[in-house]
Design an enzyme around this catalytic site. Structure first.
Site, PDB file in Angstrom:
ATOM      1  N   SER A 252       7.729   2.920  18.006  1.00 41.43           N
ATOM      2  CA  SER A 252       6.357   3.191  18.420  1.00 41.43           C
ATOM      3  C   SER A 252       5.639   1.889  18.694  1.00 41.43           C
ATOM      4  O   SER A 252       5.910   0.871  18.059  1.00 41.43           O
ATOM      5  CB  SER A 252       5.625   3.930  17.306  1.00 41.43           C
ATOM      6  OG  SER A 252       5.519   3.062  16.195  1.00 41.43           O
ATOM      7  N   LYS A 253       4.696   1.969  19.619  1.00 42.96           N
ATOM      8  CA  LYS A 253       4.009   0.733  20.002  1.00 42.96           C
ATOM      9  C   LYS A 253       3.114   0.216  18.886  1.00 42.96           C
ATOM     10  O   LYS A 253       2.659  -0.906  18.927  1.00 42.96           O
ATOM     11  CB  LYS A 253       3.238   0.925  21.305  1.00 42.96           C
ATOM     12  CG  LYS A 253       2.095   1.892  21.246  1.00 42.96           C
ATOM     13  CD  LYS A 253       1.433   1.967  22.608  1.00 42.96           C
ATOM     14  CE  LYS A 253       0.290   2.967  22.600  1.00 42.96           C
ATOM     15  NZ  LYS A 253      -0.233   3.251  23.911  1.00 42.96           N
ATOM     16  N   ARG A 254       2.893   1.041  17.890  1.00 42.40           N
ATOM     17  CA  ARG A 254       2.105   0.575  16.749  1.00 42.40           C
ATOM     18  C   ARG A 254       2.887  -0.435  15.918  1.00 42.40           C
ATOM     19  O   ARG A 254       2.324  -1.231  15.194  1.00 42.40           O
ATOM     20  CB  ARG A 254       1.725   1.745  15.850  1.00 42.40           C
ATOM     21  CG  ARG A 254       0.588   2.520  16.436  1.00 42.40           C
ATOM     22  CD  ARG A 254      -0.020   3.481  15.439  1.00 42.40           C
ATOM     23  NE  ARG A 254      -1.325   3.869  15.930  1.00 42.40           N
ATOM     24  CZ  ARG A 254      -2.427   3.896  15.207  1.00 42.40           C
ATOM     25  NH1 ARG A 254      -2.389   3.569  13.944  1.00 42.40           N
ATOM     26  NH2 ARG A 254      -3.571   4.248  15.734  1.00 42.40           N
ATOM     27  N   ARG A 468      -1.608  -8.077  16.361  1.00 44.81           N
ATOM     28  CA  ARG A 468      -0.839  -7.737  15.145  1.00 44.81           C
ATOM     29  C   ARG A 468      -0.418  -8.997  14.406  1.00 44.81           C
ATOM     30  O   ARG A 468      -0.518  -9.088  13.185  1.00 44.81           O
ATOM     31  CB  ARG A 468       0.400  -6.914  15.510  1.00 44.81           C
ATOM     32  CG  ARG A 468       0.142  -5.421  15.589  1.00 44.81           C
ATOM     33  CD  ARG A 468       1.450  -4.632  15.587  1.00 44.81           C
ATOM     34  NE  ARG A 468       2.222  -4.883  16.789  1.00 44.81           N
ATOM     35  CZ  ARG A 468       2.109  -4.156  17.898  1.00 44.81           C
ATOM     36  NH1 ARG A 468       1.303  -3.125  17.934  1.00 44.81           N
ATOM     37  NH2 ARG A 468       2.813  -4.453  18.969  1.00 44.81           N
TER      38      ARG A 468
END
Ligand code: GLU
Length: 502
Positions: A252-254, A468
């Site tokens: 997931s891009k998270r 991030r």
């Protein structure tokens, strides 16, 4: 029989590595059998589909060397290959299902549906919603029909029993009909849903093998039933294991950059990325890690796919890429690649307008734009201490910005500005103070050109990756902190009484 495979991506957001992974296996399967590989664009969700995203799918798959024989941009005999151009076709088939009694018009309003769901929830019913659950009084139906009330078309499905799905890799899978709802086939705006369009197109495009991600297994009963309703031979189904983050959750891009454009921008070689995607659940007969697309095509056997969730590990990809650089590019080729990758005219023209006013000599140029070409910035906490907000508040601002940006559909300067400006307002922060940590996270310094321009140039995945990283540099957001942030984030834009602020 000519083997025909396809990928059917939806053109929303950035082109996903998962799309390339599925494309690679479809391409290999088709070529191994002397068949054809088709690219179909599934853009029935018109509110989310964009031409830019479609173009990015074409460009990034081509960059990886995954060419298709038929598709919207190359043509073919069984087109059009874009679902938005096939509306009339679907209408015809929906009418056919309605006539045969395999589908029905459903006049339930969204409120009535909500009420039905709430009722079922309260009574502890958790099976799928069936046609009989949706039935309205004949009189009401007649009234709504006469008043031209919008309706959807849903398919009839069995209430219970087992649906057997034959999967090329998994063998027989048993799925429970009680969990399959009376799927909407056509929305009230006359657009088909994925399920109908997918089945109709796979049939009309003579697809013999549907090789797709395992997240579609639960849709298989509906598709098989539709094939039966139409009296068509269903294609062979094959569900590939999903790519996973290193913590084994679904990629997931998270947690991980997922956009092919990110890997391109990071300076990975297309050959290495394709090679790595080929290693996802598959191996060469001699187990070698490094192989070209041609070598994979020559040795392909779908039975060698193993079903354990393949981990997409960027560190491994980096290592593989380094082998490709060392072993496959001589100095001249590497120099050429570098120029093509970063110092090409196109890139220069995007960057120059932002720096022209700021440089005094040419030698100022590279240091000023180095952050655009860099992968990871080497930041430390000290880079943030000159900013006005406390380090804790900066971390929060970064996390909130990240969440907002993850939900952003279009990645351009104006969208970025509007989103971040309203976030700063909601957080009652001066835009200047709010943007300062973003500046550092994105460009490594506050003395760069506009952070919005920089983010647009960097692209969404790279920008998010930097946010991030910056959060990590500031101590990271552990479970507890995240919980607190999430609560606060959910409250943004709401007045203390919980009403949305105008
Ligand atoms: N449009 C679907 C997707 O975005 C296609 C799934 C399929 O291959 O059937 O993945």
């Amino acid at each position: 029989m000519t083997v025909r495979t396809r990928i059917a991506p939806s053109p929303t957001g950035d082109p996903h590595v998962g799309t390339a992974y599925i494309a690679l296996f479809n391409l290999c399967y088709a070529k191994q059998h002397g068949g054809k590989f088709v690219l179909r664009i599934e853009d029935t969700d018109q509110s989310r589909s964009t031409p830019e995203s479609e173009q990015a799918i074409f460009d990034s798959l081509r960059w990886l060397g995954l060419d298709w024989d038929e598709g919207p941009d190359v043509g073919g005999n069984l087109g059009p290959y874009r679902q938005s151009e096939r509306k009339d076709i679907y209408k015809k088939y929906v009418d056919q299902l309605l006539e045969a009694g395999h589908a029905f018009k459903c006049y339930r309003t969204p409120e009535e549906l909500d009420a039905l769901r709430a009722e079922r929830k309260a009574s502890g019913i958790n099976t799928a919603i069936k046609p009989e659950d949706l039935k309205l009084d004949d009189k009401i139906v007649a009234e709504r029909e006469a008043a031209n009330t919008p309706y959807v078309v849903r398919m009839n499905v069995p209430t219970d029993g087992i649906c057997e799905v034959e999967d090329l890799l998994r063998g027989k899978i048993e799925l429970d009909w009680s969990m399959v709802d009376a799927q909407i086939l056509m929305k009230s705006d006359g657009m088909p849903t994925y399920h109908l369009a997918n089945v109709v197109d796979d049939h009309l495009m003579e697809i013999t093998h549907v090789i797709r991600g395992e997240e579609w297994i639960n849709s298989a009963p509906k598709h098989i039933l539709l094939y039966q309703y139409f009296g068509w031979q269903a294609p062979v189904l094959c569900h590939l294991p999903l790519l996973r983050n290193t913590d084994k959750t679904k990629l997931s891009k998270r947690k991980n950059p997922t956009s092919i454009l990110y890997y391109q921008r990071m300076g990975y070689m297309a050959e290495a990325l394709t090679n790595y995607l080929g290693r996802m659940g598959w191996s060469m007969p001699d187990e070698s890690e490094k192989f070209s697309l041609q070598e994979m095509l020559d040795n392909f056997d779908i039975k060698r796919v193993s079903l354990g969730g393949p981990i997409f590990d960027v560190e491994k990809l980096r290592w593989l890429n380094s082998l490709w650089i060392r072993e496959d590019l001589d100095d001249e080729a590497l120099a050429e690649r570098m120029v093509k990758w970063a110092l090409n005219q196109d890139n220069m023209m995007k960057v120059i307008p932002h720096v022209k006013q700021r440089i005094e000599t040419f030698s100022d140029f590279l240091p000023m734009v180095a952050f655009l070409a860099a992968g990871k910035l080497e930041l430390t906490e000290a880079d943030f201490t000159a900013n006005k907000l406390s380090l804790e508040d900066q971390k929060k601002a970064l996390q909130f910005a990240l969440w907002k940006l993850e939900a952003l559909q279009e990645w351009n300067r104006d969208q970025l500005f509007n989103t971040l400006k309203s976030l700063a307002d909601e957080m009652s922060l001066k835009i200047k103070d709010f943007l300062a940590p973003l500046f550092v996270a994105i460009s490594g310094t506050t003395a760069s050109f506009s952070v919005m321009d920089a983010m647009e140039l960097l692209g969404s995945d790279m920008s998010r990756a930097r946010l991030r990283e910056a959060i990590e540099v500031l101590g990271g957001a552990g479970k507890k902190v995240l919980k607190r942030y999430e609560k606060e984030f959910a409250q943004l834009g709401k007045s203390p009484e919980g009403e949305a602020v105008e």
